[in-house]
Design a protein around this motif. Structure first.
Motif, mmCIF file in Angstrom:
data_model
loop_
_atom_site.group_PDB
_atom_site.id
_atom_site.type_symbol
_atom_site.label_atom_id
_atom_site.label_comp_id
_atom_site.label_asym_id
_atom_site.label_seq_id
_atom_site.Cartn_x
_atom_site.Cartn_y
_atom_site.Cartn_z
ATOM 1 N N ALA A 238 0.812 -1.219 0.000
ATOM 2 C CA ALA A 238 0.000 0.000 0.000
ATOM 3 C C ALA A 238 0.843 1.265 0.000
ATOM 4 O O ALA A 238 0.296 2.363 0.117
ATOM 5 C CB ALA A 238 -0.927 0.006 1.216
ATOM 6 N N GLY A 239 2.154 1.139 -0.129
ATOM 7 C CA GLY A 239 3.000 2.316 -0.236
ATOM 8 C C GLY A 239 4.070 2.425 0.819
ATOM 9 O O GLY A 239 4.958 3.271 0.731
ATOM 10 N N LEU A 317 -2.391 6.307 0.196
ATOM 11 C CA LEU A 317 -2.081 4.887 0.022
ATOM 12 C C LEU A 317 -2.143 4.479 -1.438
ATOM 13 O O LEU A 317 -2.916 5.032 -2.235
ATOM 14 C CB LEU A 317 -3.086 4.039 0.811
ATOM 15 N N TRP A 318 -1.365 3.485 -1.800
ATOM 16 C CA TRP A 318 -1.524 2.821 -3.085
ATOM 17 C C TRP A 318 -2.618 1.766 -2.939
ATOM 18 O O TRP A 318 -2.730 1.126 -1.884
ATOM 19 C CB TRP A 318 -0.242 2.118 -3.506
#
Length: 486
Positions: A238-239, A317-318
């Motif tokens: 998620a980053g 977030l990714w």
């Protein structure tokens, strides 16, 4: 007061479920667990109204512990709901296999009827996962299961199962402030079809807690539990640690406003998402009890200011890649080990292969049409694989009902199975041809399903309207693949 929800006419559960998967972690490396003490440790949850427990056939002694609690501690077993799972290895599934799995779960849980049996499929390229679900339907009709659910199903295959007449009441998937995949297509489909989402991983194995606020990034190779190993991968996907800290600090501010813990806020956020029937909060029985904290899930609700604060932090977030469950089927594998080595040894070929003429290799799916018409599901010669026109057929069954998207996904699954049997993958496909019986009605549903599966590959493609053999078939697809130089 603990909120409750009806998953099925004869099954009402607590919306906060106690997860027992950490029993397997507590027993790893040859460690033994006092099963009677663990059973007694379930009592405070039950007394607080947290009467629903989630487990599986591979969670160590979890089913045995729950069975002892039901009989020896509670006495009245009807006041406890035990939701378990069956996670067989990929490959053929027989009625005897399913009976044995249900028998084993009944014996361990000390019951004649299992409240909910949830099925996990390791691959959808092997169509025999549907055999397992139809056989489980038979066990439900025989009264041995109150309900049938699935675990880690993506939207496409939940659709295939439901459109094929399998009555599922739940789908257990990962869901958290970090992993929001369940809030998209899956949530909409589940609501439309009355399938309750049961979300696990809501506190990321303890990472969503005060302990980690402003803490330095951990040594990912030296984590304490399988849960932390697994959800550490989610955080990185998620980053990384910096955006995760933003979410953690936002959750802390919301928690302070409501006088609850970060973990409670994290689980409450998931619980309030559309389509979510319940959240699964893990417990290390006899070690750490979070009964009061879990019960506080129902003492407050998030308001618009809370949701805005969390959403602003989440914006950094990714997105976790893919749909729900993809972490168990496609790279990157977001599992404790980072692959499937602790789950499976191998994947058997979905279809039978045999030598053909002139150095070719044939893949046969076993439909009635192949011997009658004299063709193979697919043929490999050299680096090329040619897959015949493929309909939504498994054995003698038509799959997907009147749902063109469901039929398309199953056709592509069969193509993937044929390619796998001959050493290829969908990523090797260079051309598809799609034949649609009613273009005006179904072209978009078929095209979108094709796009979901081939959008990252982008093969050459043609779609045409064509009458198909059999009124039940809405779509037929053929494919060509090139595996490149040896």
């Amino acid at each position: 007061m603990i909120d409750r929800i009806a998953l099925a006419p004869s099954l009402t559960i607590s919306r906060a479920l106690t997860g027992l998967w950490q029993i397997a972690d507590m027993e790893r490396d040859g460690r033994t667990l006092d099963l009677d003490a663990a059973a007694r440790a379930m009592a405070p949850y039950h007394q607080a109204g947290l009467t629903t427990f989630d487990m599986a056939d591979h969670y160590g002694s979890a089913e045995i512990v729950a069975g002892r609690f039901r009989r020896a501690v509670v006495g009245d077993a009807a006041t406890v709901q035990c939701l378990t799972k069956w996670v067989p290895e990929p490959g053929p599934v027989t009625a005897a296999d399913v009976r044995a799995a249900v028998d084993k779960a009944c014996q361990r849980l000390q019951t004649d009827t299992i409240d909910l049996l949830q099925f996990h499929a390791w691959t959808f390229a092997d169509p025999r996962w549907l055999d397992a679900l139809w056989l489980l339907e038979g066990e439900r009709e025989a009264g041995r299961l109150r309900a049938v659910g699935v675990t880690n199903f993506d939207t496409a295959h939940l659709r295939v199962a439901m459109a094929s007449g399998i009555r599922l009441v739940s789908n257990q998937v990962s869901g958290s402030l970090i992993d929001r995949r369940f809030t998209g297509k899956l949530s909409a489909f589940a609501q439309q079809h009355g399938v309750g989402l049961l979300c696990y991983g809501t506190v990321l194995g303890g990472f969503l807690s005060e302990r980690w606020v402003d803490a330095p990034e951990p040594d990912w190779a030296q984590l304490e539990t399988w849960s932390q190993m697994k959800y550490g991968r989610f955080i990185r996907a998620a980053g990384g640690w910096a955006p995760f800290q933003q979410v953690l600090r936002a959750a802390q501010q919301v928690a302070t406003r409501h006088g609850v813990s970060i973990a409670t806020v994290a689980s409450r956020w998931v619980l309030e998402q559309p389509g979510v029937a319940g959240v699964i909060v893990g417990a290390r029985l006899s070690h750490s009890q979070h009964v009061a904290d879990t019960a506080r899930l129902f003492s407050f609700a998030l308001d618009d200011a809370d949701r805005t604060m969390l959403a602003e932090a989440q914006a950094a977030l990714w997105p976790i890649p893919g749909d729900c469950g993809d972490e168990y089927r496609t790279p990157p594998y977001l599992t404790a080990s980072g692959d499937l080595s602790h789950h499976l040894a191998s994947f058997p070929a979905p279809f039978t292969t045999q030598p053909g003429v002139n150095g070719s290799t044939l893949a046969l799916s076993g439909t009635v049409w192949e011997p009658m018409a004299g063709y193979s599901r697919a043929v490999r010669k050299g680096s090329r694989i040619h897959v015949s026109g493929t309909t939504a057929t498994h054995g003698s069954r038509a799959i997907g009902g009147n749902d063109a998207a469901a039929q398309t996904h199953f056709c592509i699954d069969k193509i993937a199975g044929a390619l796998q049997s001959l050493g290829g993958t969908l990523e090797d496909v260079v051309r598809t041809r799609v034949f649609v019986a009613n273009v005006e009605r179904d072209w978009e549903a078929v095209a979108r399903a094709h796009g979901e599966r081939f959008g990252h590959i982008l093969p050459a493609n043609t779609m045409v309207q064509a009458p198909l053999i059999g009124d039940e078939y809405l779509v037929e697809i053929e494919a060509e693949a090139d595996l490149g130089a040896p």
